[in-house]
Write a protein that holds these residues in place. Structure first.
Motif, short mmCIF file in Angstrom:
data_model
loop_
_atom_site.label_atom_id
_atom_site.label_comp_id
_atom_site.label_asym_id
_atom_site.label_seq_id
_atom_site.Cartn_x
_atom_site.Cartn_y
_atom_site.Cartn_z
N TRP A 261 11.72 -21.22 21.94
CA TRP A 261 12.26 -21.29 23.31
C TRP A 261 13.75 -20.91 23.32
N GLY A 262 14.50 -21.38 22.30
CA GLY A 262 15.95 -21.22 22.35
C GLY A 262 16.52 -20.00 21.63
N PHE A 263 15.76 -19.47 20.67
CA PHE A 263 16.37 -18.45 19.79
C PHE A 263 15.50 -17.21 19.61
N ASN A 264 16.21 -16.08 19.43
CA ASN A 264 15.54 -14.88 18.94
C ASN A 264 15.63 -14.91 17.42
N ILE A 265 14.55 -14.51 16.78
CA ILE A 265 14.54 -14.50 15.30
C ILE A 265 14.26 -13.06 14.88
N LYS A 266 15.17 -12.51 14.11
CA LYS A 266 15.04 -11.09 13.76
C LYS A 266 15.42 -10.86 12.31
N LYS A 267 15.14 -9.64 11.85
CA LYS A 267 15.62 -9.27 10.52
C LYS A 267 17.13 -9.15 10.58
#
Ligand code: HEM
Length: 563
Positions: free
Chosen positions: A499-505
């Motif tokens: 909900w709170g964060f984008n997770i990326k490489k």
């Protein structure tokens, strides 16, 4: 040996030597060699063979063994130990053997029979339905007897003491009781969001702090505000010790328990090592238990597992002080690293699979929105989040081998003989990766679980065993008693993080870093520390995270605060 022959050879050669006609010294050596061969090779080998056949089960002693389940042939004496000791390759073996030998197969290590249950049906028929005889643990002289003084529930053989401790853990962790711990999980999850917002680089340790924090708080009522906390460190030292000696194959004596009858010096001084572990671990657990009792007696104890346990009068239930101390410590061991491993595995798969992050966020935006954060009440409306949790448990079960139970009676199954004392392995790699049931089993696809609307505990006893979601919480009477607490932690944190964060490489010098996905060496499936970019989704999300943590922290005692 033939002494007469030795003497005559020796006499004649001496005479020849004296006469200066000695031409064949090898004749002497052959005689001596015979003697040496007899003394040092043939006799000991015969003795070893006799001892082996006397101490290990075999078809000459028990003809029912002709009907053991099929399985890969092993080497003489050691059986399949070389295959089983390589944890990293065990997954492929488990699948290949299932394909070749069927859903129940047999391997051998020394004198021990391993029976691998590789279908949900076999698990249901044996571990669940015949749990009265399939719920023990194999003997473990080092891990169970010496290093744990027989007090760790995880290694305990099935019997009256085990039944008592199992009843206690069930009573204190069941579904009703586990709702009592939800406020702790909620608080620690809020700190996790705050930590990720301000220090995303150290996500790996934040997840570990969360998991240890929840379980130490639930067990002992003490809060762990940061990962450098002394209590967390000392408890984790015990947990790490245990992982070192508990890994299957790590110590010969636990693989071949009969070796305990030989001098320990030949087997890595295992007894001395086990005693050292016990001398390190037991004062920590006894100290925590002693403090807790004082806190309860002086009315200062917070609501927690140990408080309820102490008030239930363990002595009256036949448990000594050491058992009581290990009952509490054992929960921390069982519940901390497992939970953090899954949270870190979630971040690993989220980094590699942007589509999963996107699907999860679409669902969260629709159900929760950006004006508030996910709570317990949202769970039934977040099927994709539930599917992510199930897919994580399917694709990375807790350990690299499978879960060991052992049998306390001889048994027969589909015409196959299962001897008393067999190690019965819940072959979760084969079951969770069965291509007949799971299309592209090596791919991380949470959507395969859409339509599985119930939490994992509800699938334990589902009528058709093929409808079970996965088998990663174990089976039968030994199934993980912390399943409700574990599932609550996974739900709350995975939903809130997405909900709170984008997770990326992570990008370094314009290049994306793809995590390898490797696991740390050892028994458990814990991802190697890896890099990823965790970025808050918007200023609005950041503000909510700041606010909820500020509110939560304001309620805490000074020593429980983050700063
Ligand atoms: C995602 C997290 C977790 C997973 C995947 C997990 C999985 C397991 C598995 C597979 C077993 C062995 C079951 C068997 O022998 O058939 C087990 C045992 C156990 N678990 Fe968990 N667990 C988790 C979290 C927890 C938590 C949070 C607690 C405590 C609050 C806990 C307490 C225990 C205990 C006490 C045992 C020993 C049971 C026995 O031998 O009687 N676990 N767990």
């Amino acid at each position: 040996m033939n002494p007469a022959r030795v003497a005559s050879t020796s006499d004649s050669s001496t005479t020849l030597w004296k006469l200066g006609q000695y031409q064949n010294p090898i004749a002497v050596t052959f005689g001596d060699l015979d003697l040496l061969l007899c003394c040092f090779v043939i006799a000991p080998s015969t003795l070893i063979l006799a001892f082996y056949f006397w101490t290990t089960p075999n078809v000459l002693k028990d003809r029912r063994r002709w009907h053991l389940p099929p399985g890969p042939p092993g080497l003489p004496f050691i059986g399949n130990i070389l295959d089983l000791s390589d944890g990293e390759r065990m997954r492929e073996k488990a699948l290949a053997w299932t394909k070749k030998y069927g859903h129940v197969f047999h391997t051998k290590v020394g004198g021990a029979d391993y029976i691998w249950l590789s279908s949900p049906k076999a698990v249901r028929d044996l571990m669940d339905k015949k749990s009265a005889i399939y719920s023990s643990r194999p003997p473990a002289p080092l891990a169970g007897d010496v290093a744990s003084a027989g007090r760790r529930q995880l290694f305990m053989a099935y019997g009256p003491r085990y039944r008592t401790v199992r009843k206690i853990s069930h009573a204190l962790l069941n579904i009703t009781q586990s709702t009592k711990y939800q406020p702790v999980q909620d608080l620690e999850s809020k700190q996790l969001l705050y930590d990720l917002l301000h220090d995303p680089e150290h996500f790996y340790d934040h997840n570990r702090r969360y998991s240890a924090g929840v379980i130490i708080s639930i067990t002992y009522g003490h809060r762990i505000p940061n990962w450098d906390n002394a209590l967390a460190r000392s408890v984790y030292k015990v947990v790490n010790n245990m992982q070192n000696y508990a890994s299957p194959g790590a110590w010969m004596v636990d693989t071949f328990p009969s070796l305990q009858n030989f001098p320990e010096i030949f087997f890595g001084n295992w007894r001395t090592f086990g005693k050292k572990c016990f001398e390190h671990d037991s004062p920590i657990y006894l100290g925590l238990w002693g403090n807790l009792k004082k806190e309860v007696d002086t009315g200062k104890a917070k609501d927690c597992f140990c408080k309820d346990f102490y008030e239930s009068n363990p002595e009256k239930q036949g448990l000594d002080t050491l058992q009581a101390a290990y009952q509490c410590g054992g929960l921390v061991e069982a519940g901390s690293e497992t939970t953090s491993a899954f949270l870190n595995t979630f971040l690993l798969f989220a980094t590699i699979h942007p589509e999963v992050v996107q699907n999860g966020q679409e669902e969260l935006d629709r159900v929760v929105g950006s004006e508030r954060y996910p709570t317990w009440e949202d769970a039934p409306n977040l099927p994709y989040i539930r599917a992510i949790i199930k897919e994580l448990l399917r694709i990375r079960p807790p350990n690299k081998i499978g879960m060991q139970h052992s049998t306390t009676e001889d048994d027969w199954y589909e015409g196959m003989f299962i001897p008393k004392g067999s190690l019965v392995m819940l072959n979760w790699w084969a079951i969770n990766y069965d291509p007949e049931r799971w299309e592209s089993p090596y791919e991380f696809k949470p959507e395969r679980y859409l339509g599985y609307d119930l939490p994992a505990a509800a699938y334990l006893n589902v009528a058709d065993p093929n409808q079970r979601d996965h088998v990663s919480y174990g089976a039968g009477r030994r199934v993980c008693p912390g399943i409700h607490v574990a599932e609550n932690s996974l739900y709350l944190n995975i939903s809130r993080i997405l909900w709170g964060f984008n997770i990326k490489k992570k990008q370094v010098n314009g290049k994306e870093i793809t995590p390898s996905g490797d696991m740390v060496p050892g028994w458990m499936c814990i991802p190697q520390p890896f890099e990823c970019a965790i970025e808050v989704r918007s200023a609005k999300h950041a503000k909510i995270i700041e606010c909820i943590w500020a509110e939560a922290e304001a309620e805490l005692e000074p020593e429980e605060k983050l700063s």
